[in-house]
Design a protein around this motif. Structure first.
Motif, PDB file in Angstrom:
ATOM      1  N   PRO A  67     -33.594 -65.438 -45.428  1.00 38.61           N
ATOM      2  CA  PRO A  67     -34.187 -66.472 -44.584  1.00 38.61           C
ATOM      3  C   PRO A  67     -33.329 -66.768 -43.355  1.00 38.61           C
ATOM      4  N   SER A  68     -33.959 -67.375 -42.356  1.00 33.53           N
ATOM      5  CA  SER A  68     -33.244 -67.764 -41.145  1.00 33.53           C
ATOM      6  C   SER A  68     -32.104 -68.716 -41.492  1.00 33.53           C
ATOM      7  N   GLY A  69     -30.950 -68.466 -40.937  1.00 33.90           N
ATOM      8  CA  GLY A  69     -29.796 -69.336 -41.180  1.00 33.90           C
ATOM      9  C   GLY A  69     -29.013 -68.954 -42.420  1.00 33.90           C
ATOM     10  N   SER A  70     -29.373 -67.822 -43.075  1.00 37.57           N
ATOM     11  CA  SER A  70     -28.676 -67.472 -44.316  1.00 37.57           C
ATOM     12  C   SER A  70     -27.332 -66.785 -44.038  1.00 37.57           C
ATOM     13  N   GLY A  71     -27.040 -66.470 -42.772  1.00 36.30           N
ATOM     14  CA  GLY A  71     -25.710 -65.939 -42.445  1.00 36.30           C
ATOM     15  C   GLY A  71     -25.679 -64.468 -42.074  1.00 36.30           C
ATOM     16  N   LYS A  72     -26.826 -63.903 -41.749  1.00 39.11           N
ATOM     17  CA  LYS A  72     -26.883 -62.468 -41.438  1.00 39.11           C
ATOM     18  C   LYS A  72     -26.103 -62.132 -40.165  1.00 39.11           C
ATOM     19  N   SER A  73     -26.410 -62.865 -39.097  1.00 42.24           N
ATOM     20  CA  SER A  73     -25.707 -62.576 -37.836  1.00 42.24           C
ATOM     21  C   SER A  73     -24.224 -62.879 -37.962  1.00 42.24           C
ATOM     22  N   THR A  74     -23.890 -63.854 -38.798  1.00 43.52           N
ATOM     23  CA  THR A  74     -22.486 -64.198 -39.007  1.00 43.52           C
ATOM     24  C   THR A  74     -21.734 -63.021 -39.623  1.00 43.52           C
ATOM     25  N   ILE A  75     -22.398 -62.295 -40.518  1.00 44.45           N
ATOM     26  CA  ILE A  75     -21.764 -61.115 -41.117  1.00 44.45           C
ATOM     27  C   ILE A  75     -21.451 -60.086 -40.038  1.00 44.45           C
TER      28      ILE A  75
ATOM     29  N   PHE B 232     -15.088 -60.949 -34.516  1.00 42.54           N
ATOM     30  CA  PHE B 232     -15.202 -62.044 -33.548  1.00 42.54           C
ATOM     31  C   PHE B 232     -14.563 -63.288 -34.161  1.00 42.54           C
ATOM     32  N   TYR B 233     -14.654 -63.368 -35.460  1.00 47.11           N
ATOM     33  CA  TYR B 233     -14.021 -64.458 -36.219  1.00 47.11           C
ATOM     34  C   TYR B 233     -13.265 -63.862 -37.394  1.00 47.11           C
ATOM     35  N   GLU B 234     -12.288 -64.629 -37.898  1.00 48.11           N
ATOM     36  CA  GLU B 234     -11.564 -64.201 -39.104  1.00 48.11           C
ATOM     37  C   GLU B 234     -12.160 -64.947 -40.293  1.00 48.11           C
TER      38      GLU B 234
ATOM     39  N   PHE C 155     -14.785 -70.353 -27.693  1.00 51.09           N
ATOM     40  CA  PHE C 155     -15.972 -70.578 -26.869  1.00 51.09           C
ATOM     41  C   PHE C 155     -17.019 -71.437 -27.564  1.00 51.09           C
ATOM     42  N   ASP C 156     -16.911 -71.538 -28.905  1.00 50.87           N
ATOM     43  CA  ASP C 156     -17.857 -72.382 -29.631  1.00 50.87           C
ATOM     44  C   ASP C 156     -17.698 -73.835 -29.243  1.00 50.87           C
ATOM     45  N   SER C 157     -16.437 -74.238 -28.935  1.00 54.35           N
ATOM     46  CA  SER C 157     -16.194 -75.652 -28.696  1.00 54.35           C
ATOM     47  C   SER C 157     -16.084 -75.975 -27.204  1.00 54.35           C
TER      48      SER C 157
ATOM     49  N   SER D  35     -16.552 -70.420 -42.400  1.00 52.02           N
ATOM     50  CA  SER D  35     -17.250 -71.598 -41.879  1.00 52.02           C
ATOM     51  C   SER D  35     -17.040 -71.716 -40.373  1.00 52.02           C
ATOM     52  N   TYR D  36     -18.049 -72.247 -39.700  1.00 48.76           N
ATOM     53  CA  TYR D  36     -17.901 -72.596 -38.280  1.00 48.76           C
ATOM     54  C   TYR D  36     -17.377 -74.020 -38.252  1.00 48.76           C
ATOM     55  N   GLY D  37     -16.147 -74.198 -37.825  1.00 47.55           N
ATOM     56  CA  GLY D  37     -15.561 -75.538 -37.869  1.00 47.55           C
ATOM     57  C   GLY D  37     -15.505 -75.978 -39.319  1.00 47.55           C
ATOM     58  N   ASP D  38     -16.125 -77.134 -39.630  1.00 52.84           N
ATOM     59  CA  ASP D  38     -16.111 -77.553 -41.030  1.00 52.84           C
ATOM     60  C   ASP D  38     -17.468 -77.322 -41.693  1.00 52.84           C
ATOM     61  N   LYS D  39     -18.270 -76.445 -41.063  1.00 55.14           N
ATOM     62  CA  LYS D  39     -19.594 -76.171 -41.617  1.00 55.14           C
ATOM     63  C   LYS D  39     -19.573 -74.833 -42.355  1.00 55.14           C
ATOM     64  N   PRO D  40     -19.559 -74.871 -43.711  1.00 51.97           N
ATOM     65  CA  PRO D  40     -19.490 -73.616 -44.451  1.00 51.97           C
ATOM     66  C   PRO D  40     -20.769 -72.798 -44.269  1.00 51.97           C
ATOM     67  N   VAL D  41     -20.604 -71.508 -44.020  1.00 50.73           N
ATOM     68  CA  VAL D  41     -21.760 -70.654 -43.774  1.00 50.73           C
ATOM     69  C   VAL D  41     -21.839 -69.523 -44.798  1.00 50.73           C
ATOM     70  N   LEU D  42     -20.685 -68.906 -45.100  1.00 48.83           N
ATOM     71  CA  LEU D  42     -20.672 -67.853 -46.119  1.00 48.83           C
ATOM     72  C   LEU D  42     -19.715 -68.259 -47.238  1.00 48.83           C
TER      73      LEU D  42
HETATM   74  N1  LIG Z   1     -21.396 -70.546 -33.192  1.00 49.14           N
HETATM   75  C1  LIG Z   1     -21.812 -71.303 -34.208  1.00 49.14           C
HETATM   76  N2  LIG Z   1     -21.296 -72.534 -34.374  1.00 49.14           N
HETATM   77  C2  LIG Z   1     -21.691 -73.310 -35.384  1.00 49.14           C
HETATM   78  N3  LIG Z   1     -22.599 -72.960 -36.306  1.00 49.14           N
HETATM   79  C3  LIG Z   1     -23.162 -71.747 -36.185  1.00 49.14           C
HETATM   80  C4  LIG Z   1     -22.804 -70.856 -35.129  1.00 49.14           C
HETATM   81  N4  LIG Z   1     -23.513 -69.726 -35.268  1.00 49.14           N
HETATM   82  C5  LIG Z   1     -24.292 -69.903 -36.355  1.00 49.14           C
HETATM   83  N5  LIG Z   1     -24.096 -71.099 -36.918  1.00 49.14           N
HETATM   84  C6  LIG Z   1     -24.715 -71.622 -38.149  1.00 49.14           C
HETATM   85  O1  LIG Z   1     -24.407 -70.747 -39.198  1.00 49.14           O
HETATM   86  C7  LIG Z   1     -25.519 -70.533 -40.066  1.00 49.14           C
HETATM   87  C8  LIG Z   1     -25.802 -69.050 -40.200  1.00 49.14           C
HETATM   88  O2  LIG Z   1     -26.173 -68.556 -38.936  1.00 49.14           O
HETATM   89  P1  LIG Z   1     -26.566 -67.041 -38.671  1.00 49.14           P
HETATM   90  O3  LIG Z   1     -26.782 -66.902 -37.217  1.00 49.14           O
HETATM   91  O4  LIG Z   1     -25.577 -66.182 -39.308  1.00 49.14           O
HETATM   92  O5  LIG Z   1     -27.960 -66.948 -39.454  1.00 49.14           O
HETATM   93  P2  LIG Z   1     -28.998 -65.764 -39.513  1.00 49.14           P
HETATM   94  O6  LIG Z   1     -29.148 -65.411 -40.929  1.00 49.14           O
HETATM   95  O7  LIG Z   1     -28.616 -64.693 -38.570  1.00 49.14           O
HETATM   96  O8  LIG Z   1     -30.310 -66.504 -39.021  1.00 49.14           O
HETATM   97  P3  LIG Z   1     -31.530 -65.941 -38.131  1.00 49.14           P
HETATM   98  O9  LIG Z   1     -32.360 -65.126 -39.044  1.00 49.14           O
HETATM   99  O10 LIG Z   1     -32.243 -67.184 -37.729  1.00 49.14           O
HETATM  100  O11 LIG Z   1     -30.957 -65.194 -37.000  1.00 49.14           O
HETATM  101  C9  LIG Z   1     -26.646 -71.330 -39.468  1.00 49.14           C
HETATM  102  O12 LIG Z   1     -26.761 -72.514 -40.226  1.00 49.14           O
HETATM  103  C10 LIG Z   1     -26.223 -71.649 -38.063  1.00 49.14           C
HETATM  104  O13 LIG Z   1     -26.683 -72.910 -37.682  1.00 49.14           O
END
Ligand SMILES: Nc1ncnc2c1ncn2[C@@H]1O[C@H](COP(=O)(O)OP(=O)(O)OP(=O)(O)O)[C@@H](O)[C@H]1O
Ligand SMILES: [Mg+2]
Length: 583
Positions: free
Chosen positions: A375-383, A390-392, A116-118, A350-357
């Motif tokens: 901080p915002s964007g540090s990867g909390k929601s990704t965890i 939802f992702y592997e 659904f991301d793409s 990583s989301y696609g080729d964007k490393p996140v954790l």
């Molecule tokens: N579905 C997605 N596709 C591509 N990149 C994503 C997706 N979801 C999040 N990201 C990227 O991954 C990084 C981490 O996102 P995440 O949502 O985990 O941050 P967060 O720590 O929860 O931030 P916030 O405090 O703003 O909620 C961000 O740089 C974001 O742009």
């Protein structure tokens, strides 16, 4: 070079046909109905084939009773048959439509989140509605008529030759000419169609996006600019359509010339043959009618070709959709209760080729409260997303005790979670339906009210005229952000799961509701494994463990007091927070 291109195109074409057939078999088409409608078509074609033979005799004065009654009978049979064919054909199209749409929907809803991301929602809607109906129209209308058309063509040619082979031959030489022209024409027509189709999808996307952002447009007073953009998009679509109409119009005169010259030939040459006594008058009339039918049949081959070509784009897009992975449900291990700690071991994502954790190691103790800050964007929601599978992860693994969570049955695993997010999703329906969403046991009115009360939602729900039966609007649009959040909290309370995920769960609330809910939450968290994300650091002081994330890695972990002493970033975040709340 050019031949190479041609080869590639041929290969692609082959691939399209392959996916065409693969999809046909995957979609569980109503084959019984297809065969039935094909049989109707063949019956109808037989009636049509017999008609000129009988009617030409009546017209030329051969008035034997069996000829007259036969003609009348054929007229009636033709009306009945074509009525039946039309009705069952529509029915068949509708049936095929349902099988294709169900197939796509099932596939989409079982796809992993990555898919659904793409893929934009508007694109997906087009696949399920427009694309599916394109395929079903073609399969439903042309597949069953194909056999009948071939049968009809062979029949007409045979009859025509049986009357007089010379006259037959003079007409049949037109067929290759006709097919050649129409093969080229078909390609041309298809290209024009593709252009309008592309223009239309650009227009649709433009409209849907703008309509979803009306408040943005109003706020920034960009109506005039958007009006112009919309106008431009409409104009492009209009022009593409005009081109298509012109191309469609060209077909008439050219095919007209071909059929007129063949008619003239039949009249002149046939007239001569009649005069010379080579054929009878009624045969000549019948001949004329058969030739008309032949043109009609050739026309339907052309139409089939163009329509199948048009629907291949749709097939291709749907086939691409069907090729993705499904979420695998079959884990080896069942789980009913979380009774061991959750461990992240060197997890990267990583989301696609964007490393996140990268290299995340952490422990989430069972039955305790863990807070994630950073901080915002540090990867909390990704965890959170990784935890719920939802992702592997790209590398590393997540364990419960010694078991990797990827070995656990997915449904069991997800059933352990309840979550409240800042932007809690709602579905159109009533408040009751939304609170009970995903709850599969009987809930009494009292339990429902209790959950709402604990979530500090009961007062505002009772304030609505319809109470729990209040309609929440599309995606909950009739409710405020804070109200939606409290309904999500009530839902989580009812679900009573082992693991609670709170992602800014109280961010949309005023301080008074927040206080009330905080109490409810504390009750809810008691004895449960809770992981909370909060920007408001005063909410996390009491957590058993606080994990500080920074740029996708763990910067530190410990209690509030420990981190204050040891972690620079945490101190900084706390300072920022107290600074901002003091001002
Ligand atoms: N579905 C997605 N596709 C591509 N990149 C994503 C997706 N979801 C999040 N990201 C990227 O991954 C990084 C981490 O996102 P995440 O949502 O985990 O941050 P967060 O720590 O929860 O931030 P916030 O405090 O703003 O909620 C961000 O740089 C974001 O742009
Ligand atoms: Mg987040």
């Amino acid at each position: 070079m050019a031949s190479n291109e041609k080869k590639l195109r041929k290969q692609a074409e082959k691939g399209i046909w392959k996916s065409y057939f693969r999809l046909m078999f995957k979609a569980k088409l109503p084959w019984g109905w297809i065969i039935f409608v094909s049989a109707l078509y063949i019956l109808s074609a037989t009636v049509t084939l017999l008609f000129p033979d009988f009617s030409s005799k009546v017209m030329t004065g051969v008035l034997k009773p069996y000829i007259i009654w036969g003609t009348v009978g054929l007229i009636i049979a033709d009306v009945i048959m074509s009525g039946l064919v039309r009705f069952f054909n529509k029915l068949l199209v509708a049936k095929i439509d349902v099988s294709y749409r169900s197939l796509i929907w099932e596939r989409v809803i079982k796809s992993p989140l990555r898919f659904f991301d793409s893929m934009k929602p508007t694109t997906m809607i087009t696949r399920i509605t427009t694309d599916a109906s394109k395929i079903s129209t073609v399969l439903g209308s042309y597949l069953p008529s194909l056999a009948a058309t071939v049968y009809g063509t062979v029949g007409v040619v045979a009859v025509v030759f049986s009357y007089n082979w010379r006259l037959g031959l003079s007409v049949v030489v037109y067929i290759p000419l006709y097919l050649l022209f129409n093969a080229y024409y078909g390609k041309w027509n298809f290209r024009a169609f593709k252009e309008t189709y592309n223009r239309l999808s650009i227009l649709t996307q433009f409209l849907s996006e703008r309509l979803m952002s009306v408040p943005l447009i109003k706020t920034f007073v960009t109506e005039k600019k958007e009006d112009e953009l919309g106008h431009k998009s409409l104009q492009y679509y209009f022009k593409a359509n005009m081109r298509r109409y012109i191309i469609m119009w060209v077909e008439n005169p050219i095919n007209g010339i071909l059929s007129i010259t063949s008619d003239i030939l039949v009249i002149l040459y046939g007239g001569y043959l009649v005069k010379a006594g080579y054929i009878q008058l009624n045969d000549w009339v019948a001949f004329f009618m058969y030739i008309g039918m032949l043109w009609g049949m050739l026309g339907s081959y052309l139409m089939m070709y163009v329509e199948i070509k048009k629907s291949q784009g749709a097939t291709d897009r749907i086939a691409a959709l069907m090729d993705g992975d499904l979420e695998v449900n079959e884990g080896k291990v069942g789980i009913e209760k979380l009774d061991k700690d959750i461990l992240f071991k060197d997890v990267a994502f990583s989301y696609g080729d964007k490393p996140v954790l990268g290299h995340v190691d952490l422990t989430i103790p069972v039955g305790k409260v863990t807070a994630l800050v950073g901080p915002s964007g540090s990867g909390k929601s990704t965890i959170f997303s990784l935890l719920q599978r939802f992702y592997e992860p790209d590398a590393g693994e997540i364990f419960v005790g010694d078991t990797s969570i990827s070995d656990i049955h997915l449904k069991d695993w997800r059933n352990l979670f309840a979550g409240v997010a800042q932007d809690s999703p709602m579905l159109s329906g009533t408040i009751r339906e939304n609170i009970l969403y995903g709850v599969n046991w009987k809930v009494s009115e009292f339990e429902l009210a209790e959950a709402a009360r604990k979530a500090n939602a009961l007062d505002f729900i009772n304030g609505f005229k319809d109470g729990f039966d209040t309609y929440v609007g599309e995606a909950g649009s009739n409710l405020s952000g804070g109200q939606r959040q409290r309904i999500a909290i009530a839902r989580a309370i009812l679900r009573n799961s082992d693991i609670l995920l709170l992602d800014e769960a109280t961010a949309s609330l005023d301080s008074q509701s927040e206080k009330a809910i905080q109490d409810a939450m504390e009750q809810l968290m008691r004895g449960r494994t809770t992981i909370m994300i909060s920007h408001d650091l005063s909410n996390v002081h009491h957590a058993d463990q606080i994990i500080v994330l920074s740029g996708g890695t763990v910067d530190g972990a410990g209690t509030h007091e420990e981190l204050l002493k040891t972690n620079e970033l945490y101190r900084h975040l706390v300072q920022l927070h107290t600074g901002s709340s003091a001002s």
